[in-house]
Design a protein around this motif. Structure first.
Motif, PDB file in Angstrom:
ATOM      1  N   VAL A  55       0.800  -1.231  -0.062  1.00  0.00           N
ATOM      2  CA  VAL A  55      -0.095   0.019  -0.024  1.00  0.00           C
ATOM      3  C   VAL A  55       0.763   1.088  -0.135  1.00  0.00           C
ATOM      4  CG1 VAL A  55      -1.571   1.329   1.277  1.00  0.00           C
ATOM      5  CG2 VAL A  55      -1.850  -1.153   1.224  1.00  0.00           C
ATOM      6  N   ALA A  56       1.942   1.249   0.836  1.00  0.00           N
ATOM      7  CA  ALA A  56       2.748   2.147   0.806  1.00  0.00           C
ATOM      8  C   ALA A  56       3.628   2.657  -0.630  1.00  0.00           C
ATOM      9  CB  ALA A  56       4.076   2.045   1.935  1.00  0.00           C
ATOM     10  N   ALA A  57       3.708   1.601  -1.196  1.00  0.00           N
ATOM     11  CA  ALA A  57       4.571   1.689  -2.542  1.00  0.00           C
ATOM     12  C   ALA A  57       3.387   2.232  -3.546  1.00  0.00           C
ATOM     13  CB  ALA A  57       4.994   0.387  -2.734  1.00  0.00           C
ATOM     14  N   GLN A  58       2.322   1.510  -3.239  1.00  0.00           N
ATOM     15  CA  GLN A  58       1.312   2.067  -4.612  1.00  0.00           C
ATOM     16  C   GLN A  58       0.715   3.570  -4.375  1.00  0.00           C
ATOM     17  OE1 GLN A  58      -1.567  -0.971  -3.771  1.00  0.00           O
ATOM     18  NE2 GLN A  58      -0.800  -2.176  -5.324  1.00  0.00           N
ATOM     19  N   ASN A  59       1.194   4.045  -3.126  1.00  0.00           N
ATOM     20  CA  ASN A  59       0.549   5.587  -2.951  1.00  0.00           C
ATOM     21  C   ASN A  59       1.801   6.685  -3.593  1.00  0.00           C
ATOM     22  OD1 ASN A  59      -1.803   5.208  -1.755  1.00  0.00           O
ATOM     23  ND2 ASN A  59      -0.906   5.118   0.324  1.00  0.00           N
ATOM     24  N   ILE A  60       2.944   5.932  -3.998  1.00  0.00           N
ATOM     25  CA  ILE A  60       4.101   6.780  -4.345  1.00  0.00           C
ATOM     26  C   ILE A  60       3.931   7.035  -6.128  1.00  0.00           C
ATOM     27  CG2 ILE A  60       6.439   7.072  -5.009  1.00  0.00           C
ATOM     28  CD1 ILE A  60       6.976   5.523  -2.360  1.00  0.00           C
ATOM     29  N   PRO A  61       3.828   8.180  -6.513  1.00  0.00           N
ATOM     30  CA  PRO A  61       3.503   8.434  -7.974  1.00  0.00           C
ATOM     31  C   PRO A  61       4.626   7.891  -8.682  1.00  0.00           C
ATOM     32  CG  PRO A  61       3.454  10.729  -6.614  1.00  0.00           C
ATOM     33  CD  PRO A  61       3.924   9.628  -5.616  1.00  0.00           C
ATOM     34  N   GLY A  62       4.043   7.240  -9.938  1.00  0.00           N
ATOM     35  CA  GLY A  62       4.968   6.848 -10.948  1.00  0.00           C
ATOM     36  C   GLY A  62       5.311   5.129 -10.602  1.00  0.00           C
ATOM     37  N   VAL A  63       4.701   4.804  -9.493  1.00  0.00           N
ATOM     38  CA  VAL A  63       4.625   3.255  -9.205  1.00  0.00           C
ATOM     39  C   VAL A  63       3.914   2.611 -10.204  1.00  0.00           C
ATOM     40  CG1 VAL A  63       4.506   1.237  -7.624  1.00  0.00           C
ATOM     41  CG2 VAL A  63       5.603   3.418  -6.961  1.00  0.00           C
ATOM     42  N   LYS A  64       4.318   1.521 -10.994  1.00  0.00           N
ATOM     43  CA  LYS A  64       3.419   0.892 -11.879  1.00  0.00           C
ATOM     44  C   LYS A  64       2.930  -0.353 -11.009  1.00  0.00           C
ATOM     45  CE  LYS A  64       6.198   2.442 -15.986  1.00  0.00           C
ATOM     46  NZ  LYS A  64       7.033   1.724 -17.004  1.00  0.00           N
ATOM     47  N   ARG A  65       3.322  -1.199 -10.463  1.00  0.00           N
ATOM     48  CA  ARG A  65       3.024  -2.105  -9.825  1.00  0.00           C
ATOM     49  C   ARG A  65       3.882  -2.697  -8.764  1.00  0.00           C
ATOM     50  NH1 ARG A  65       4.919  -4.828 -14.443  1.00  0.00           N
ATOM     51  NH2 ARG A  65       6.407  -6.596 -13.938  1.00  0.00           N
ATOM     52  N   VAL A  66       3.636  -3.642  -7.807  1.00  0.00           N
ATOM     53  CA  VAL A  66       4.470  -4.104  -6.845  1.00  0.00           C
ATOM     54  C   VAL A  66       4.683  -5.480  -7.159  1.00  0.00           C
ATOM     55  CG1 VAL A  66       4.939  -4.265  -4.212  1.00  0.00           C
ATOM     56  CG2 VAL A  66       3.670  -2.092  -5.320  1.00  0.00           C
TER      57      VAL A  66
END
Length: 229
Positions: free
Chosen positions: A205-216
């Motif tokens: 969730v923390a990663a997905q809230n960062i602009p530019g992240v396509k997927r985890v």
């Protein structure tokens, strides 16, 4: 946001001398489930809610099963129960010792009070006078009123994404141990061990809230369990 930003100002209140039937009609006529009880000086004497009116002798809901561990205190417990289910006046049924907040109280603090005390509403006072009330519904309404941000056009580099994510995770108790995060072409790769699935989900969730992240992409492994002796 603060309590004054979301509170209901036109608060319907009742008095200690009202009957429970009068309060029940007020609840029904106004579509509310609780109200502050004000004494003759306008000070908060208590709160009364639907929960205080659920078990009443008038409608045959006054009897309840008694847990065995209460037998020791059965006399006083039954006496309090009898008052709650048979008393005619609000003063005998209301909840006293009411916690209040001020107009400037942050919503985070209000939410904590509602959650920890397991209550649905909290009065807002200023100089000892009732000026509003904040309910759980008010907090949900505030959330629904926040405009959704459009997709960001910001294009962060992989290194910036990783730095932002590591900064967000710093000091978090749920951040899994032995982690390694690799960002390649906007894809965040999670490596290492974790203590719980919830910890990995929180990192996602923390990663997905960062602009530019396509997927985890999750490559983590369960935390090793020590064999029994």
């Amino acid at each position: 946001m603060r309590a004054s930003d979301v509170m209901t100002s036109n608060v319907i209140s009742v008095t200690p001398e009202m009957t429970v039937q009068e309060v029940a009609r007020i609840f029904v006529d106004n579509g509310i489930s609780g109200a502050p009880v004000l004494d003759p000086d306008g000070q908060i004497a208590g709160m009364i809610s639907e929960g205080d009116l659920l078990r009443r002798s008038e409608i045959g809901t006054d009897e309840r099963p008694r847990a065995s561990w209460l037998d020791i205190w059965s006399a006083s417990h039954e006496a309090r129960d009898y008052i709650k289910t048979h008393a005619a006046k609000v003063r005998d049924v209301m909840t006293t010792g009411v916690v209040t907040v001020q107009p400037g109280t942050p919503l985070g603090e209000v939410a904590s009070i509602l959650e920890t005390r397991r209550i649905k509403r909290v009065p807002v006072t200023e100089a000892g006078r009732l000026v509003g009330i904040v309910s759980r519904a008010n907090l949900v309404q505030a959330l629904a009123s926040v405009p959704e941000e459009p997709a960001s056009d910001v294009s962060l580099s992989d290194s910036d994404i990783r730095a932002m994510l590591m900064g967000e995770l710093a000091g978090r108790k749920w951040s899994f141990a032995g982690r390694n995060i690799v960002v390649a072409d906007g894809v965040v790769h999670l490596w290492g061990v974790f203590h719980s699935l919830e910890a990995v989900e929180a990192v996602r969730v923390a990663a997905q809230n960062i602009p530019g992240v396509k997927r985890v992409d999750d490559h983590t492994e369960p935390y090793p369990v020590m064999p029994g002796i």
